[in-house]
Design a protein around this motif. Sequence first.
Motif, PDB file in Angstrom:
ATOM      1  N   TYR A  38       0.813  -1.223   0.000  1.00  0.00           N
ATOM      2  CA  TYR A  38       0.000   0.000   0.000  1.00  0.00           C
ATOM      3  C   TYR A  38       0.843   1.270   0.000  1.00  0.00           C
ATOM      4  CZ  TYR A  38      -4.727   1.852   0.829  1.00  0.00           C
ATOM      5  OH  TYR A  38      -5.952   2.462   0.709  1.00  0.00           O
ATOM      6  N   PHE A  39       1.713   1.387   0.981  1.00  0.00           N
ATOM      7  CA  PHE A  39       2.536   2.598   1.078  1.00  0.00           C
ATOM      8  C   PHE A  39       4.012   2.299   0.870  1.00  0.00           C
ATOM      9  CE2 PHE A  39      -1.265   3.606   3.686  1.00  0.00           C
ATOM     10  CZ  PHE A  39      -1.775   4.602   2.849  1.00  0.00           C
ATOM     11  N   ASN A  40       4.285   1.197   0.186  1.00  0.00           N
ATOM     12  CA  ASN A  40       5.655   0.858  -0.179  1.00  0.00           C
ATOM     13  C   ASN A  40       5.790   0.693  -1.687  1.00  0.00           C
ATOM     14  OD1 ASN A  40       7.100   0.837   2.323  1.00  0.00           O
ATOM     15  ND2 ASN A  40       5.957  -1.006   2.898  1.00  0.00           N
ATOM     16  N   GLY A  41       5.123   1.563  -2.425  1.00  0.00           N
ATOM     17  CA  GLY A  41       5.287   1.523  -3.869  1.00  0.00           C
ATOM     18  C   GLY A  41       4.065   1.877  -4.679  1.00  0.00           C
ATOM     19  N   MET A  42       2.862   1.730  -4.102  1.00  0.00           N
ATOM     20  CA  MET A  42       1.669   2.082  -4.876  1.00  0.00           C
ATOM     21  C   MET A  42       1.690   3.565  -5.257  1.00  0.00           C
ATOM     22  SD  MET A  42      -0.068  -0.649  -5.340  1.00  0.00           S
ATOM     23  CE  MET A  42       1.578  -1.300  -5.561  1.00  0.00           C
ATOM     24  N   ALA A  43       1.078   3.880  -6.402  1.00  0.00           N
ATOM     25  CA  ALA A  43       1.022   5.265  -6.893  1.00  0.00           C
ATOM     26  C   ALA A  43      -0.321   5.875  -6.532  1.00  0.00           C
ATOM     27  CB  ALA A  43       1.240   5.298  -8.403  1.00  0.00           C
ATOM     28  N   PHE A  44      -0.299   7.106  -6.012  1.00  0.00           N
ATOM     29  CA  PHE A  44      -1.501   7.778  -5.538  1.00  0.00           C
ATOM     30  C   PHE A  44      -1.789   9.013  -6.397  1.00  0.00           C
ATOM     31  CE2 PHE A  44      -0.254   5.135  -2.086  1.00  0.00           C
ATOM     32  CZ  PHE A  44      -1.442   4.765  -1.463  1.00  0.00           C
ATOM     33  N   PRO A  45      -2.958   9.026  -7.070  1.00  0.00           N
ATOM     34  CA  PRO A  45      -3.297  10.179  -7.909  1.00  0.00           C
ATOM     35  C   PRO A  45      -3.443  11.478  -7.123  1.00  0.00           C
ATOM     36  CG  PRO A  45      -4.675   8.278  -8.445  1.00  0.00           C
ATOM     37  CD  PRO A  45      -3.937   7.933  -7.191  1.00  0.00           C
ATOM     38  N   TRP A  46      -3.892  11.404  -5.873  1.00  0.00           N
ATOM     39  CA  TRP A  46      -4.131  12.650  -5.144  1.00  0.00           C
ATOM     40  C   TRP A  46      -2.848  13.453  -4.966  1.00  0.00           C
ATOM     41  CZ3 TRP A  46      -2.633  14.711  -0.349  1.00  0.00           C
ATOM     42  CH2 TRP A  46      -1.954  13.854   0.525  1.00  0.00           C
ATOM     43  N   LEU A  47      -1.707  12.761  -4.935  1.00  0.00           N
ATOM     44  CA  LEU A  47      -0.433  13.459  -4.762  1.00  0.00           C
ATOM     45  C   LEU A  47      -0.017  14.240  -6.007  1.00  0.00           C
ATOM     46  CD1 LEU A  47       1.496  10.675  -2.836  1.00  0.00           C
ATOM     47  CD2 LEU A  47       0.718  12.859  -1.894  1.00  0.00           C
ATOM     48  N   LEU A  48      -0.695  13.988  -7.132  1.00  0.00           N
ATOM     49  CA  LEU A  48      -0.409  14.786  -8.324  1.00  0.00           C
ATOM     50  C   LEU A  48      -0.803  16.244  -8.109  1.00  0.00           C
ATOM     51  CD1 LEU A  48      -1.589  12.296 -11.097  1.00  0.00           C
ATOM     52  CD2 LEU A  48       0.780  12.986 -10.608  1.00  0.00           C
ATOM     53  N   GLY A  49      -1.777  16.498  -7.230  1.00  0.00           N
ATOM     54  CA  GLY A  49      -2.175  17.873  -6.939  1.00  0.00           C
ATOM     55  C   GLY A  49      -1.023  18.671  -6.350  1.00  0.00           C
ATOM     56  N   PRO A  50      -0.491  18.260  -5.191  1.00  0.00           N
ATOM     57  CA  PRO A  50       0.662  19.004  -4.647  1.00  0.00           C
ATOM     58  C   PRO A  50       1.896  18.938  -5.537  1.00  0.00           C
ATOM     59  CG  PRO A  50       0.178  17.027  -3.330  1.00  0.00           C
ATOM     60  CD  PRO A  50      -0.985  17.242  -4.246  1.00  0.00           C
ATOM     61  N   TYR A  51       2.069  17.842  -6.281  1.00  0.00           N
ATOM     62  CA  TYR A  51       3.235  17.764  -7.168  1.00  0.00           C
ATOM     63  C   TYR A  51       3.138  18.833  -8.269  1.00  0.00           C
ATOM     64  CZ  TYR A  51       6.444  16.196 -10.782  1.00  0.00           C
ATOM     65  OH  TYR A  51       7.428  16.158 -11.740  1.00  0.00           O
ATOM     66  N   ILE A  52       1.994  18.925  -8.923  1.00  0.00           N
ATOM     67  CA  ILE A  52       1.829  19.933  -9.984  1.00  0.00           C
ATOM     68  C   ILE A  52       1.916  21.329  -9.393  1.00  0.00           C
ATOM     69  CG2 ILE A  52       0.126  20.927 -11.577  1.00  0.00           C
ATOM     70  CD1 ILE A  52      -0.721  18.047 -12.241  1.00  0.00           C
ATOM     71  N   GLU A  53       1.337  21.533  -8.205  1.00  0.00           N
ATOM     72  CA  GLU A  53       1.421  22.842  -7.562  1.00  0.00           C
ATOM     73  C   GLU A  53       2.880  23.209  -7.287  1.00  0.00           C
ATOM     74  OE1 GLU A  53      -0.862  25.274  -4.021  1.00  0.00           O
ATOM     75  OE2 GLU A  53      -0.648  23.101  -3.814  1.00  0.00           O
ATOM     76  N   ALA A  54       3.639  22.254  -6.778  1.00  0.00           N
ATOM     77  CA  ALA A  54       5.057  22.512  -6.508  1.00  0.00           C
ATOM     78  C   ALA A  54       5.814  22.803  -7.804  1.00  0.00           C
ATOM     79  CB  ALA A  54       5.661  21.303  -5.792  1.00  0.00           C
ATOM     80  N   TYR A  55       5.538  22.016  -8.827  1.00  0.00           N
ATOM     81  CA  TYR A  55       6.244  22.164 -10.105  1.00  0.00           C
ATOM     82  C   TYR A  55       5.977  23.547 -10.712  1.00  0.00           C
ATOM     83  CZ  TYR A  55       8.735  20.071 -14.041  1.00  0.00           C
ATOM     84  OH  TYR A  55       9.676  19.759 -14.979  1.00  0.00           O
ATOM     85  N   LEU A  56       4.720  23.990 -10.645  1.00  0.00           N
ATOM     86  CA  LEU A  56       4.382  25.296 -11.202  1.00  0.00           C
ATOM     87  C   LEU A  56       4.962  26.434 -10.368  1.00  0.00           C
ATOM     88  CD1 LEU A  56       0.652  24.691 -12.254  1.00  0.00           C
ATOM     89  CD2 LEU A  56       2.683  24.724 -13.718  1.00  0.00           C
ATOM     90  N   LYS A  57       5.041  26.220  -9.051  1.00  0.00           N
ATOM     91  CA  LYS A  57       5.641  27.255  -8.199  1.00  0.00           C
ATOM     92  C   LYS A  57       7.116  27.471  -8.551  1.00  0.00           C
ATOM     93  CE  LYS A  57       3.041  27.638  -3.860  1.00  0.00           C
ATOM     94  NZ  LYS A  57       1.699  27.236  -4.232  1.00  0.00           N
ATOM     95  N   VAL A  58       7.810  26.406  -8.886  1.00  0.00           N
ATOM     96  CA  VAL A  58       9.240  26.511  -9.182  1.00  0.00           C
ATOM     97  C   VAL A  58       9.500  26.890 -10.637  1.00  0.00           C
ATOM     98  CG1 VAL A  58      11.396  25.198  -9.324  1.00  0.00           C
ATOM     99  CG2 VAL A  58       9.904  24.940  -7.330  1.00  0.00           C
ATOM    100  N   PHE A  59       8.745  26.273 -11.563  1.00  0.00           N
ATOM    101  CA  PHE A  59       9.050  26.459 -12.990  1.00  0.00           C
ATOM    102  C   PHE A  59       8.056  27.362 -13.720  1.00  0.00           C
ATOM    103  CE2 PHE A  59      10.910  22.332 -11.829  1.00  0.00           C
ATOM    104  CZ  PHE A  59      12.227  22.585 -12.166  1.00  0.00           C
ATOM    105  N   HIS A  60       6.974  27.726 -13.067  1.00  0.00           N
ATOM    106  CA  HIS A  60       5.979  28.652 -13.624  1.00  0.00           C
ATOM    107  C   HIS A  60       5.469  28.180 -14.993  1.00  0.00           C
ATOM    108  CE1 HIS A  60       6.992  31.187 -10.240  1.00  0.00           C
ATOM    109  NE2 HIS A  60       8.286  31.135 -10.585  1.00  0.00           N
ATOM    110  N   MET A  61       5.404  29.073 -15.959  1.00  0.00           N
ATOM    111  CA  MET A  61       4.813  28.727 -17.265  1.00  0.00           C
ATOM    112  C   MET A  61       5.527  27.553 -17.936  1.00  0.00           C
ATOM    113  SD  MET A  61       2.164  30.580 -18.289  1.00  0.00           S
ATOM    114  CE  MET A  61       2.262  30.684 -20.068  1.00  0.00           C
TER     115      MET A  61
END
Length: 647
Positions: free
Chosen positions: A562-585
């Motif tokens: 469960y938490f040793n390798g499975m991929a979680f879609p909900w984490l794409l939210g903070p990941y994309i938010e972080a990516y846009l904060k650093v790299f913007h457009m």
Amino acid sequence: MSYLKFDKDLMINLEYSLYRNVLRTNRRGAYQNTSISGCNTTKYQGLLVMPAPYLDDENHLILSSFDETVIQHGAEFNLGIHKYSGDNYSPKGHKYIREFNCDSVPKTIYRVGGVVLSKEIMFSSKENRLMIRYTLMDAHSPTTIRFKPFLAFRKASELTKENDQVDRSYREVENGISTCMYPGYPELFMQFTKKPSFVYHPDWYRGIEYLQDMQMGDTYQEDLYVPGYFEMDIQKDEEIIFSAGDIFVDTGSLKKEFDFEIHKRTLRSSFYNCLKNSSHQFYYIPKNNENYLLAGYPWFKVRARDQFISLPGCTLSVDRPDDFEKIMDTAIPHLEDFMHDRPLKNNIKQIEDPDVLLWVIWALQQYWKERKEPFLNTYATFLFSAMEYLRGSMHPNLAVDGTTGLVSTYGRETAVSWMNATIDGRPVVPRSGYLVEFNALWYNAVMFTHEIAEQTNNRALADTLEDAGEQIRKSFLDVFMNDAGYLYDYVDGYYADWSVRPNMIFAVSLDYSPLERRQKKSVIDYVTKELLTNCGIRSLSPKSEKFRPHYTGSIDDKKLAYFNGMAFPWLLGPYIEAYLKVFHMSGLSLADRIMVNMEDEMQNDCIGSISELYDSNPPFTGRGGYSFAMSVAELLRAQRLMKNDEG
């Protein structure tokens, strides 16, 4: 062009159609769910699943399925489908399906010789009631339809066997019957828009199996009770509506009600519209003036952490701030009861988890960014109260360290974070001491409250929080930043956990981050290289010896994965938010590719929604709850962030 349309070749291929299901809900916790072929593949599926409040707070399967048989010239063609032992399916009604379309309501078109029959399923938005509209689109000779209800009257999580405790009685009501198999259950009213003949012929259908439960190693075989069958003639172009629910209805109003309900549905004509519709399915209003978000389907209830993580995406990101307010206003008295050590109501589960208030403050922060004046008028006082509670270390399992200013929790023997899988009551991933996302949320909460204190001219509090924030920022870097360039997952005394996990992404994604830009980029690089997949963010790097990419094997094997390798879609939210904060457009192209990958999931598992987790290696199979609030909500929030960046 239809967005969620499946043709004959896909529908008659059980290897395909049995693994795709359709979900419809109301806002009272009831739902209708089955595979697109019409064959139930888990014990949780059925045409009418609903709470039975006089028994418990669980969902109960009342009407499992409703088999139709087309009769012409004495020849019978059964459109139903059930699985029995030995991979036997009987009847095999799926072979008559010509098309399935789910853009509005689930619609199946059958062709039997010269008969073309349309079947549309509608779940009432306000009542625990299912409606099915049958339209005879074509027929070259007199046609009769027989309807056979398969009843369960059991908990959705359990199975039933033939027994002599069943109440086999029924009573005639307008254009149908009502019946109730066991005491404590509501009556089931089965009615039509025209009068049928009902043939009382009680019997058990034994050994019905649920394919996906069997494959998951769960219990999978049961017996279903059939009290008899309905029969009626149908003319070409005639519509017949069937209603099954816990209340008696005026059958003369069914056509008008069906038309009204279908016209207020938003078409699932795009990725966004599918997510938007799915987000509405998590709304739960058990009583007037009570509003919650369910964690997902088919087995989840209202869980505190899930609700507050899902709240901005399921409301603000679909332009429903009023719903945010209703849900938050319902939750605050529960939170205040907890903070003041008063007896807790049972509506929101796991409200005592140590990070819940941190997620509440994060959710309020998202509301503040959209509605500043209403926030100050309504939520500022509660925010200050929650911060006083947290800073005073009054939570039973979240304390502020006087030396570092960081928060610590005890999680060696109890699951304290969202990584909460347990075996024999002990956490599979024990995380204790300073947890990285707890402290990222804590720094964000302190600085956000500082911002609100300044807005309200609370100078003393603002100064205090500014000093506290600086202490936390320095300590965060000292404690979590390692020489490799990413963040420890947790630090417990002298032990620092080097596992590359996604929890560090919040130190980049949150509005107030303790990291410098160079450090943010380094964290993102690790998450991108080791954790990003087509369907979510891995819970552990493949480089770890504990890594498990597939959710297979025994129940304990799955808990370990469960938490040793499975991929979680909900984490794409903070990941994309972080990516846009650093790299913007320049980060939008990657975000767009992520969304394209997730859009492919609209026709998999629960069509039009997103699963709880996925295998993190190909073919990225959906696992867990097949419609999950956090997954849907964070993809919606990410889309809003991307749109704002484009603007």
